[in-house]
Motif scaffolding. Structure first.
Motif, PDB file in Angstrom:
ATOM      1  N   ARG A  25      -3.081  -7.397   0.347  1.00  0.00           N
ATOM      2  CA  ARG A  25      -3.524  -6.719   1.562  1.00  0.00           C
ATOM      3  C   ARG A  25      -3.853  -5.267   1.286  1.00  0.00           C
ATOM      4  O   ARG A  25      -4.804  -4.705   1.841  1.00  0.00           O
ATOM      5  CB  ARG A  25      -2.449  -6.830   2.632  1.00  0.00           C
ATOM      6  CG  ARG A  25      -2.183  -8.251   3.067  1.00  0.00           C
ATOM      7  CD  ARG A  25      -0.955  -8.350   3.946  1.00  0.00           C
ATOM      8  NE  ARG A  25      -0.626  -9.746   4.225  1.00  0.00           N
ATOM      9  CZ  ARG A  25      -1.225 -10.472   5.164  1.00  0.00           C
ATOM     10  NH1 ARG A  25      -2.158  -9.930   5.919  1.00  0.00           N
ATOM     11  NH2 ARG A  25      -0.901 -11.724   5.355  1.00  0.00           N
TER      12      ARG A  25
ATOM     13  N   LEU B 279     -11.466  -0.803   2.327  1.00  0.00           N
ATOM     14  CA  LEU B 279     -12.034  -0.316   3.594  1.00  0.00           C
ATOM     15  C   LEU B 279     -11.883   1.192   3.689  1.00  0.00           C
ATOM     16  O   LEU B 279     -12.790   1.908   4.117  1.00  0.00           O
ATOM     17  CB  LEU B 279     -11.285  -0.936   4.776  1.00  0.00           C
ATOM     18  CG  LEU B 279     -11.761  -2.277   5.294  1.00  0.00           C
ATOM     19  CD1 LEU B 279     -10.924  -2.705   6.478  1.00  0.00           C
ATOM     20  CD2 LEU B 279     -13.222  -2.163   5.722  1.00  0.00           C
TER      21      LEU B 279
ATOM     22  N   ARG C 203      -7.306  -4.727   0.031  1.00  0.00           N
ATOM     23  CA  ARG C 203      -8.332  -4.823   1.077  1.00  0.00           C
ATOM     24  C   ARG C 203      -8.325  -3.557   1.925  1.00  0.00           C
ATOM     25  O   ARG C 203      -9.372  -3.011   2.267  1.00  0.00           O
ATOM     26  CB  ARG C 203      -8.083  -6.039   1.956  1.00  0.00           C
ATOM     27  CG  ARG C 203      -8.289  -7.351   1.212  1.00  0.00           C
ATOM     28  CD  ARG C 203      -8.030  -8.544   2.114  1.00  0.00           C
ATOM     29  NE  ARG C 203      -8.884  -8.538   3.300  1.00  0.00           N
ATOM     30  CZ  ARG C 203      -8.603  -9.179   4.423  1.00  0.00           C
ATOM     31  NH1 ARG C 203      -7.472  -9.859   4.514  1.00  0.00           N
ATOM     32  NH2 ARG C 203      -9.421  -9.131   5.437  1.00  0.00           N
ATOM     33  N   ILE C 204      -7.136  -3.089   2.267  1.00  0.00           N
ATOM     34  CA  ILE C 204      -7.054  -1.871   3.079  1.00  0.00           C
ATOM     35  C   ILE C 204      -7.668  -0.699   2.330  1.00  0.00           C
ATOM     36  O   ILE C 204      -8.465   0.056   2.884  1.00  0.00           O
ATOM     37  CB  ILE C 204      -5.587  -1.564   3.435  1.00  0.00           C
ATOM     38  CG1 ILE C 204      -5.031  -2.659   4.355  1.00  0.00           C
ATOM     39  CG2 ILE C 204      -5.455  -0.187   4.075  1.00  0.00           C
ATOM     40  CD1 ILE C 204      -3.552  -2.523   4.663  1.00  0.00           C
TER      41      ILE C 204
ATOM     42  N   ALA D  13       7.090 -10.643  -1.553  1.00  0.00           N
ATOM     43  CA  ALA D  13       6.581  -9.722  -0.532  1.00  0.00           C
ATOM     44  C   ALA D  13       5.665  -8.691  -1.175  1.00  0.00           C
ATOM     45  O   ALA D  13       4.632  -8.322  -0.618  1.00  0.00           O
ATOM     46  CB  ALA D  13       7.740  -9.042   0.180  1.00  0.00           C
TER      47      ALA D  13
ATOM     48  N   ASP E 281       2.320 -10.178  -1.858  1.00  0.00           N
ATOM     49  CA  ASP E 281       1.602 -10.340  -0.594  1.00  0.00           C
ATOM     50  C   ASP E 281       1.008  -9.005  -0.156  1.00  0.00           C
ATOM     51  O   ASP E 281      -0.172  -8.898   0.180  1.00  0.00           O
ATOM     52  CB  ASP E 281       2.570 -10.875   0.467  1.00  0.00           C
ATOM     53  CG  ASP E 281       1.894 -11.072   1.810  1.00  0.00           C
ATOM     54  OD1 ASP E 281       0.695 -11.397   1.804  1.00  0.00           O
ATOM     55  OD2 ASP E 281       2.557 -10.903   2.842  1.00  0.00           O
ATOM     56  N   LEU E 282       1.840  -7.979  -0.216  1.00  0.00           N
ATOM     57  CA  LEU E 282       1.354  -6.664   0.218  1.00  0.00           C
ATOM     58  C   LEU E 282       0.251  -6.162  -0.698  1.00  0.00           C
ATOM     59  O   LEU E 282      -0.710  -5.537  -0.237  1.00  0.00           O
ATOM     60  CB  LEU E 282       2.502  -5.656   0.265  1.00  0.00           C
ATOM     61  CG  LEU E 282       2.108  -4.273   0.762  1.00  0.00           C
ATOM     62  CD1 LEU E 282       1.484  -4.344   2.148  1.00  0.00           C
ATOM     63  CD2 LEU E 282       3.295  -3.331   0.782  1.00  0.00           C
TER      64      LEU E 282
ATOM     65  N   ILE F 298      -1.214   5.393   2.907  1.00  0.00           N
ATOM     66  CA  ILE F 298      -2.301   5.058   1.989  1.00  0.00           C
ATOM     67  C   ILE F 298      -1.914   5.367   0.547  1.00  0.00           C
ATOM     68  O   ILE F 298      -2.158   4.586  -0.356  1.00  0.00           O
ATOM     69  CB  ILE F 298      -3.580   5.845   2.379  1.00  0.00           C
ATOM     70  CG1 ILE F 298      -4.162   5.282   3.681  1.00  0.00           C
ATOM     71  CG2 ILE F 298      -4.619   5.780   1.269  1.00  0.00           C
ATOM     72  CD1 ILE F 298      -4.782   3.915   3.541  1.00  0.00           C
TER      73      ILE F 298
ATOM     74  N   LEU G 107       2.280   2.134   6.898  1.00  0.00           N
ATOM     75  CA  LEU G 107       2.087   2.148   5.464  1.00  0.00           C
ATOM     76  C   LEU G 107       1.290   3.383   5.121  1.00  0.00           C
ATOM     77  O   LEU G 107       0.259   3.652   5.720  1.00  0.00           O
ATOM     78  CB  LEU G 107       1.311   0.917   5.031  1.00  0.00           C
ATOM     79  CG  LEU G 107       1.886  -0.425   5.499  1.00  0.00           C
ATOM     80  CD1 LEU G 107       0.975  -1.546   5.061  1.00  0.00           C
ATOM     81  CD2 LEU G 107       3.276  -0.598   4.954  1.00  0.00           C
TER      82      LEU G 107
END
Lengths: 296, 296
Positions: free
Chosen positions: B75, B82, B78-79, B68, B71-72, B11, B9
């Motif tokens: 996530r 970080l 969160r990615i 989907a 859902d992504l 960024i 993936l």
DNA sequence: GGCCGCACATGACAAATTTCGATGCAACCA
DNA sequence: TGGTTGCATCGAAATTTGTCATGTGCGGCC
């Protein structure tokens, strides 16, 4: 200095960084990444440029990473963990069922635990039951149908095509330099316990060479054996990753030890999609890093 | 289907995805990302291709995202969190000191809290003391030197060049369609409490137009005011983001309300590097998304 | 119905980035 | 001191990514 946050870290660059740490160098990292050395070198440079700070310490005899590098490494691993979980979650089909998995005590502290943990999060409908034991025990359970798959150590020539190879190991005869082995006395043998599958091999083979063996120490943990070796208690068969610099490797008068391998072996059972998915994830991680990381 | 994990993936692609959700569309997302619409469209398509599943639901009248996709998205956030923290941590200089920050109750549930939380993690040596209050109160404290900076609401023409603009708002006169306003009776006014800085403006201006106002309801929270409006209790001055479809916006016989803005205003104090760093981080987030996200 | 306008998709081409292979350079080892 | 190892660097080639121009589908509006 407007827009620090406009800087962006490339996932592949982070992957390169962690590979460098895992493999202990740019060249080796390039191998497992399937890239040329220069590509990896460039990647890190670009990463450094975009961050405006050094990550690798390029002075001679310096530790690989700078402070900033180590800081980023820790964060990179967390980011990559989330990233991989995201990727997997999108390609997952809803799985359910049970998996009875066996593994050796050795492998509990490897990447496998991480993969297992992630699998549980991704597939809460699958119940994974893990059983830790010695390789021989696990193989028996596998044959008896008590396990669906197991991570076991075996002779490399016993590996079957349908096994998934996790990593290879070499066995060595080792002793402390302080220990003398008079030819007319039995060799003091430090052995894993009764169920260690190459203990038998060691004793038989050595006796074929005309040496008499005497088991003077028995312990189920590698830590115990290495301590006994270093204390000069006797001779042991140790796999490469437990070797210490102070140990002396023996070659004369002893048969060359067989090569070992760690594999995932499935039970001969009807196909279990959940199990296959878990094994595919393990295989994926391996294909990424060449082999699973085993902490020293 | 070997090597699911070799998928990666980007960024920037994740950033595009979240921007699409935040802005509610590809075109608008492209604007805040500083890209063309087609670039963003391409990016999402590449992301979909690399994952092998659809993320945007392209049928007419469908919600923007597929399952989907949603859902992504979760996530991805969160990615990205970080990720951004990693970037900041590498460009940080060790800060220390104290920051006394003021903010309005409105803004506590915005991106600002996230930025503030991250700042605390990144700079544990800086003590951040946050004080929540009304804009007028905060400005008084700012003037008295009790705060280093404050996030306050003000008339847009009062914004100074050195203020950091967070977002703009429009005020509207609103009432319930059920409420009649006989010309010979005072207008029932629903007002924020004594310290609301545009309450005074409303009453003065309206009286200049020849209407008599009577404050019939006073409440410090926007939720209370909106409820009172909908109940037909009276007329209120509400900012655009609190408007509900059932409310009627008044234009006749009332002066056009002034435009508002939320800004970060600094105290007139010697420079505080920790404070400047915090404000720079806020500015960074704004420049990324056009303005801070205010949940409806 | 036919005509806009809006939002997104798509295709061709240009620009930027990334990779590779070759080569250079320094440290280390025997 | 000559071989080896590990990384940096350079130019050319390949791949990725973005832009512009254009196409498509939908909804509102006379």
């Amino acid at each position: 200095m407007a827009g620090i946050l406009s800087r962006r870290l490339d996932i592949d660059a982070l992957r390169a960084l962690t590979a460098i740490e895992d493999q202990g160098g740019v060249t080796r990292a390039a191998e497992v990444l399937g890239l040329s050395q220069s590509a990896v070198s460039h990647r890190i440079r670009r990463l450094e440029a975009s961050l405006g700070c050094d990550l690798l310490d390029r002075r001679a005899n310096a530790p690989l990473f700078t402070g900033a590098g180590r800081d980023l490494l820790a964060r990179a691993r967390r980011i990559l963990g989330l990233h991989d979980e995201a990727v997997l979650s999108l390609s997952k089909s809803p799985l359910q069922g049970r998996i009875a998995l066996g593994m050796t005590e050795d492998t509990t502290c490897t990447d496998l635990s991480r993969i297992l943990g992630r699998f549980r999060r991704l597939h809460p409908e699958v119940s994974v039951r893990t059983r830790v034991g010695m390789s021989l025990t696990l193989q028996t359970m596998l044959a008896a149908g008590a396990l669906d798959a197991a991570i076991v150590q075996m002779f490399r020539h016993d590996v079957r095509p349908q096994d998934l190879l996790l990593f290879r190991e070499e066995l060595h005869w080792v002793k402390s330099p302080d220990l003398d082995l008079p030819a007319d006395r039995p060799v003091p043998f430090l052995s894993f316990d009764e169920n260690c599958f190459y203990r038998r091999w060691g004793i038989d083979m050595a006796q074929d060479e005309g040496r008499l063996f005497e088991t003077v120490f028995e312990c189920s943990s590698a830590a115990g054996i290495t301590a006994a070796v270093q204390a000069g208690l006797g001779v042991a068969l140790l796999s490469s990753r437990y070797l210490k610099p102070e140990m002396e490797i023996l070659t004369a008068n002893l048969p060359a030890p067989p090569d070992l391998a760690y594999v995932v072996r499935r039970a001969k059972k009807p196909r279990n999609p959940a199990l296959e998915s878990l094994i595919a994830q393990i295989a994926d991680e391996i294909s990424r890093s060449g082999q699973l990381q085993i902490p020293a």
